[in-house]
Design a protein around this motif. Structure first.
Motif, mmCIF file in Angstrom:
data_model
loop_
_atom_site.group_PDB
_atom_site.id
_atom_site.type_symbol
_atom_site.label_atom_id
_atom_site.label_comp_id
_atom_site.label_asym_id
_atom_site.label_seq_id
_atom_site.Cartn_x
_atom_site.Cartn_y
_atom_site.Cartn_z
ATOM 1 N N GLN A 163 -20.241 -19.068 -1.909
ATOM 2 C CA GLN A 163 -20.715 -17.730 -1.556
ATOM 3 C C GLN A 163 -21.752 -17.233 -2.552
ATOM 4 O OE1 GLN A 163 -19.444 -14.924 0.452
ATOM 5 N NE2 GLN A 163 -18.309 -16.163 1.871
ATOM 6 N N MET A 164 -21.469 -17.534 -3.822
ATOM 7 C CA MET A 164 -22.413 -17.054 -4.828
ATOM 8 C C MET A 164 -23.731 -17.776 -4.750
ATOM 9 S SD MET A 164 -20.158 -15.184 -6.104
ATOM 10 C CE MET A 164 -18.399 -15.079 -6.123
ATOM 11 N N PHE A 188 -25.511 -18.451 -2.177
ATOM 12 C CA PHE A 188 -26.478 -18.039 -1.150
ATOM 13 C C PHE A 188 -27.744 -17.474 -1.750
ATOM 14 C CE2 PHE A 188 -23.542 -19.294 1.597
ATOM 15 C CZ PHE A 188 -22.766 -18.398 2.297
ATOM 16 N N ASP A 189 -27.539 -16.534 -2.695
ATOM 17 C CA ASP A 189 -28.713 -15.900 -3.286
ATOM 18 C C ASP A 189 -29.624 -16.930 -3.940
ATOM 19 O OD1 ASP A 189 -26.741 -13.078 -4.325
ATOM 20 O OD2 ASP A 189 -28.057 -13.327 -2.593
ATOM 21 N N ARG A 206 -31.551 -18.875 -1.426
ATOM 22 C CA ARG A 206 -32.646 -18.067 -0.872
ATOM 23 C C ARG A 206 -33.803 -17.994 -1.847
ATOM 24 N NH1 ARG A 206 -29.057 -14.796 2.459
ATOM 25 N NH2 ARG A 206 -28.303 -13.657 0.656
ATOM 26 N N ALA A 226 -19.422 -18.070 6.922
ATOM 27 C CA ALA A 226 -20.348 -16.937 6.938
ATOM 28 C C ALA A 226 -21.356 -17.200 8.041
ATOM 29 C CB ALA A 226 -21.047 -16.816 5.590
ATOM 30 N N ASN A 237 -23.126 -15.396 10.101
ATOM 31 C CA ASN A 237 -24.390 -14.690 10.195
ATOM 32 C C ASN A 237 -25.439 -15.317 9.279
ATOM 33 O OD1 ASN A 237 -25.884 -12.674 11.357
ATOM 34 N ND2 ASN A 237 -25.627 -11.311 9.636
ATOM 35 N N SER A 238 -25.027 -15.569 8.044
ATOM 36 C CA SER A 238 -25.967 -16.198 7.109
ATOM 37 C C SER A 238 -26.369 -17.578 7.605
ATOM 38 C CB SER A 238 -25.325 -16.326 5.737
ATOM 39 O OG SER A 238 -25.182 -15.076 5.151
ATOM 40 N N LYS A 298 -28.869 -17.279 10.384
ATOM 41 C CA LYS A 298 -30.152 -16.831 9.856
ATOM 42 C C LYS A 298 -30.833 -17.981 9.127
ATOM 43 C CE LYS A 298 -29.050 -12.876 7.734
ATOM 44 N NZ LYS A 298 -29.113 -11.504 7.265
ATOM 45 N N ASP A 350 -27.440 -14.686 18.482
ATOM 46 C CA ASP A 350 -28.738 -14.101 18.795
ATOM 47 C C ASP A 350 -29.866 -14.975 18.319
ATOM 48 O OD1 ASP A 350 -28.158 -10.558 18.367
ATOM 49 O OD2 ASP A 350 -28.217 -11.867 20.111
ATOM 50 N N SER A 368 -36.457 -7.735 16.379
ATOM 51 C CA SER A 368 -35.549 -7.352 15.304
ATOM 52 C C SER A 368 -34.807 -8.547 14.731
ATOM 53 C CB SER A 368 -34.551 -6.331 15.818
ATOM 54 O OG SER A 368 -33.766 -6.921 16.827
ATOM 55 N N THR A 369 -34.584 -9.580 15.551
ATOM 56 C CA THR A 369 -33.849 -10.741 15.036
ATOM 57 C C THR A 369 -34.575 -11.356 13.851
ATOM 58 O OG1 THR A 369 -33.443 -11.171 17.356
ATOM 59 C CG2 THR A 369 -32.615 -12.773 15.800
ATOM 60 N N ASN A 375 -34.771 -9.364 10.492
ATOM 61 C CA ASN A 375 -33.610 -9.255 9.623
ATOM 62 C C ASN A 375 -33.445 -10.452 8.716
ATOM 63 O OD1 ASN A 375 -32.192 -6.773 10.071
ATOM 64 N ND2 ASN A 375 -32.031 -7.437 12.179
#
Lengths: 264, 295
Positions: B148-149, B151-152, B155, B186, B188-189, B192, B227, B254-255, B258
């Protein structure tokens, strides 16, 4: 004698001796005796006049005059329809000199006349047309289609002109545009709402993930803080002990020294 | 504290650590304390060079005292000062050393944090090193099961790659992000990340790769239902048809807005290159297949 004198004298003589003119008498008699024929003639003349009027009304550009003319036509039609039962009665009357076939033909004529009167277009939408006449005749078994009200002017009796077509198209267009104006406004509103909801959804998802990430961290913090508090408690207890001991020692020392300080 | 005092402390500490005839073992305990004090003094006096040196020595002292935690902390301080000085190689070295010391303590989070700080410092100056540091940081976290940590960090690494215009690497990293997100559920991530990867491939005008990527990602349930999947399929079909208006409209949607801001930027720049060529290519491809299918 001049020509004029001759003509006037001839006229006078004709008038005097008209009653002896057989043909003419016959003619008069026929129409005079036959009320049916007379009435029929009158009705037919009225019908023709109404038909002419309806034609002018259909071609009329000014809606107000058209409406007025149509109203008049309708009045005429009603009046004629009232006359018809009388005509029917007369048709069945037996008259000297008329053959049986002619009698039957007369009732046919009456029903035909009725149809013709009703057929006069007066701009109103028509309900069901009665199919072929009364009991007797074979005339007029025209099948009429039930036309619903609501703007459907597609009757075969309605003579379509350029202007009326245009007018009808304009009416249809206005009706759909009005409906679609509402729809367009609603659509735009819904689009705005949809965008907002999209943003909210994404933010909510991200928040969800962030919270998920922080849960184990919180657990760790919880553990560590628990450990720290227990350590602290321990330390506090020990400190208290130490301090009390210190105090005791000090007190005993003081007491021991007291007799020396303050000798009795 | 006057400027001379830290210097005095330094010299005193140095004397303590210097081995000589009178001194058979260095007194690291006192020396470390003195080094720390000296370093703080230098820092306040904005004498970064000396402060850095003092911190280094303090760290070494702590290491000798077998307290890696304090050693690591001092190392980090030294690295921060090196950053001020713009001494990039030293920055990288110090942070790495600090990270190792943290690892010795068994604390992976601070270790990866140290590497991340290094990477951030080096992003502008030496981006390749920065990327390497990010990768190492991510690996540390993954070993420890703390994706989890990561992800940042993923990115950030992707952003650097995009800046370097190494699009395949960027896309690969996004896919790794997707993998990590999958392990943590996760979704959503994850979605994306996959959409971002497809966009990066499209930006690099590698349509085949983008399609392949899309097909691979469609195997994954979470992505299939999302989506982002719909957006990706619309984008690819717009590309196939060469419909530029549609592509532009989708990138405003919008997709895509985000996603990460770097990806948004390249999405807005789509389509790159010539799309009409695609249509013809797609047509040509079908024909040879048909001919060969006579077997």
């Amino acid at each position: 004698m001049s020509v004029i004198d001759l003509i006037t004298r001839v006229d006078a003589i004709c008038k005097k001796y008209d009653k002896y003119d057989v043909d003419k008498q016959k003619e008069l008699n026929v129409s005079g005796d036959d009320a049916f024929a007379r009435l029929y003639g009158v009705v037919e003349a009225d019908l023709d006049a109404a038909l002419e009027k309806s034609e002018t009304a259909a071609g009329e550009k000014n809606r107000a005059t058209a409406v007025a003319m149509n109203a008049e036509i309708r009045r005429t039609k009603a009046r004629l329809l009232e006359e018809l039962p009388k005509l029917q009665r007369l048709a069945f009357k037996k008259i000297k000199g008329l053959s049986k076939e002619e009698l039957e033909a007369r009732s046919d004529l009456v029903s035909a006349l009725k149809d013709r009167i009703e057929a006069i277009p007066d701009g109103s939408t028509t309900a069901t047309k009665k199919t072929g006449g009364g009991a007797t005749s074979t005339s007029y078994t025209g099948i009429k289609i039930d036309s619903n009200s609501g703007g459907n002017f597609d009757n075969e009796y309605f003579q379509e002109t350029q202007e009326s077509n245009q007018f009808r198209q304009e009416y249809e267009m206005r009706r759909t545009k009005q409906a679609s104006c509402f729809v367009i406004v609603l659509d735009q509103g819904l689009d705005v709402i949809a965008e907002g909801l999209d943003t909210l959804k994404n933010m909510a998802h991200d928040m969800n993930e962030e919270l998920d990430r922080q849960v184990p961290m919180m657990d760790e913090i919880d553990e560590k803080v628990d450990k720290a508090t227990s350590d602290l408690k321990n330390t506090n207890v020990r400190l208290k002990h130490t301090v009390t001991q210190c105090v005791e020692v000090r007190v005993t020392l003081v007491f021991k020294q007291l007799p020396q300080l303050y000798p009795l | 504290m006057a400027g001379s005092d830290p210097q005095k402390l330094m010299t005193k500490a140095d004397k303590l650590t210097q081995l000589s005839l009178t001194r058979w073992s260095a007194d690291w305990k006192n020396a470390s304390v003195l080094y720390e004090q000296a370093a703080n003094g230098f820092r306040v006096a904005k004498n970064y060079d000396k402060a850095k040196l003092a911190f280094e020595k303090a760290s070494k002292g702590q290491e000798m005292l077998s307290s890696p935690w304090d050693a690591a902390k001092h190392m980090e301080a030294a690295a921060a000062l090196a950053k001020e000085l713009g001494n990039w190689s030293e920055v990288a070295d110090f942070y790495r050393k600090a990270s190792e010391l943290y690892n010795e303590c068994g604390r992976s989070q601070p270790a990866s944090d140290a590497l991340a700080k290094a990477a951030r410092a080096l992003e502008d100056a030496v981006p390749e090193d920065a990327v390497q540091l990010y990768i190492d940081a991510c690996e540390i976290l993954e070993e420890d099961g703390k994706e989890q940590m990561a992800f940042d960090l993923y990115r950030a690494a992707t952003n650097v790659y995009i800046k370097l215009e190494k699009y395949t690497d960027a896309a690969a990293f996004l896919l790794r992000l997707g993998l990590a997100a999958d392990k943590c559920n996760a979704t959503n991530s994850q979605c994306k990340a996959y959409l971002g990867a497809i966009i990066v491939y499209l930006y690099a005008h590698d349509i085949k790769q983008a399609e392949k990527c899309y097909n691979d990602c469609s195997q994954i349930d979470a992505f299939l239902r999302s989506d982002q999947n719909r957006c990706a399929s619309k984008l690819l079909s717009a590309y196939m048809e060469g419909d530029i208006e549609e592509i532009k409209r989708l990138s405003q949607s919008s997709t895509i807005s985000n996603l990460d801001h770097m990806i948004i930027r390249i999405a807005r720049k789509l389509p790159t290159g010539d799309i009409s060529g695609l249509k013809m290519d797609a047509g040509k491809e079908d024909e040879p297949l048909d001919e060969n299918d006579l077997t």
